[in-house]
Design a protein around this motif. Structure first.
Motif, short mmCIF file in Angstrom:
data_model
loop_
_atom_site.label_atom_id
_atom_site.label_comp_id
_atom_site.label_asym_id
_atom_site.label_seq_id
_atom_site.Cartn_x
_atom_site.Cartn_y
_atom_site.Cartn_z
N UNK A 122 -9.63 -15.73 16.56
CA UNK A 122 -8.69 -15.32 15.51
C UNK A 122 -7.46 -14.68 16.14
N UNK A 123 -6.31 -14.92 15.52
CA UNK A 123 -5.05 -14.39 16.03
C UNK A 123 -4.25 -13.81 14.87
N UNK A 124 -3.59 -12.71 15.13
CA UNK A 124 -2.79 -12.06 14.10
C UNK A 124 -1.33 -12.05 14.54
N UNK A 125 -0.53 -12.79 13.80
CA UNK A 125 0.91 -12.81 14.09
C UNK A 125 1.28 -13.67 15.28
N UNK A 126 0.35 -14.47 15.80
CA UNK A 126 0.63 -15.33 16.94
C UNK A 126 0.09 -16.73 16.68
N UNK A 127 0.71 -17.72 17.34
CA UNK A 127 0.26 -19.09 17.22
C UNK A 127 0.04 -19.65 18.63
#
Length: 285
Positions: free
Chosen positions: A258-263
């Motif tokens: 999972x990533x928050x604010x990143x791709x």
């Protein structure tokens, strides 16, 4: 005689306080206080080890407090319900057992007879009633359905309709032979239960019920997880030069990231896959 009285007498006799008993029983002093003042009912003996610990600490015969608690709980149940729950009418139980899958019947009957109106018998009876009552409620205004039920149960249409109204008010403590003959017998073809998981399957009369199999699960199951693939992961999976050797287990691991604010990019997933495969990154279990 009740649990709190027995405990208070022993505490006074030995000059002990509630906190001493709480420590011995490995519970809070507040719990003991509520138990002794009647604010908390004594727990069911077969669901706790507290009585063994208190018996030992208070130098009571083994099982003494459990015996007193069991008697106290039964007396309370009589006051609340008017009487201790009894086994179902023999004819009612026999009809329910007659509908049981033959491969399971011997084991179910043994439990029913060992624990009259115990948890298993109540569970099965309640679910059979729930299913049939739900169907009766749904079809109450369906004359064709009611006439079919009347035919199968050997009663008139009018008598069947009255019986439906009475049946909708019944419960497992009051289910009668008439209820069984009028509804449970004609509507239920068979039922089966897995005694390990308590998964219950009820097969209804296909003349009366479309989609006639009802299944119920009584064990906790892990919720099915749904993953939304990141764009970078999708591109990684679509590029054989990056993901061609990835196993289903490795892909599942990458999906759980999972990533928050990143791709992350496809290259990130490729490097993560190599890290996952590198034995230097892990210690032996």
């Amino acid at each position: 005689m009740d649990v709190s009285l027995v405990i208070r007498r022993r505490l006074e006799e030995f000059g002990l306080e509630q906190r001493h008993l709480a420590e011995a029983a490995q519970v809070t002093e507040s719990y003991i206080s509520q138990l002794l003042t009647g604010k908390r009912a004594p727990p069911a003996p077969n669901r706790t080890d507290i009585y063994d610990k208190m018996d030992k600490f208070l130098k009571l015969p083994s099982g003494e407090l459990a015996r007193v608690a069991d008697h106290q709980r039964k007396e309370q149940l009589k006051r609340e319900l008017g009487d201790e729950p009894a086994a179902l009418f023999r004819d009612v139980r026999e009809l329910i057992l007659r509908k049981c899958n033959p491969d399971t019947l011997r084991h179910v009957r043994a439990v029913f007879e060992k624990q009259p109106f115990g948890e298993l018998e109540r569970l099965v009876t309640q679910k059979l009633l729930d299913v049939v009552k739900g169907l009766a409620q749904q079809e109450l205004e369906n004359e064709t359905w009611l006439r079919t039920v009347a035919e199968l149960s050997g009663r008139t249409y009018e008598a069947t309709r009255v019986s439906v109204l009475e049946f909708l008010d019944t419960d497992i403590f009051n289910v009668s032979v008439v209820d069984c003959v009028s509804f449970l017998d004609p509507l239920i073809e068979s039922w089966d239960i897995d005694l390990a998981t308590f998964a219950l399957e009820i097969v209804l009369n296909d003349r009366l019920v479309p989609g006639n199999v009802k299944k119920f699960e009584f064990i906790e199951l892990e919720a099915e997880q749904h993953f939304v693939d990141e764009p970078g992961l999708k591109a990684f999976l679509q590029d054989p030069s990056l993901s061609g050797t990835a196993t289903p287990e490795e892909v599942a691991f990458l999906q759980r990231l999972k990533f928050k604010g990143k791709r992350p990019t496809p290259l990130y997933y490729y490097r993560e896959l190599q890290n996952l495969r590198d034995p230097l990154h892990f210690r032996s279990a």
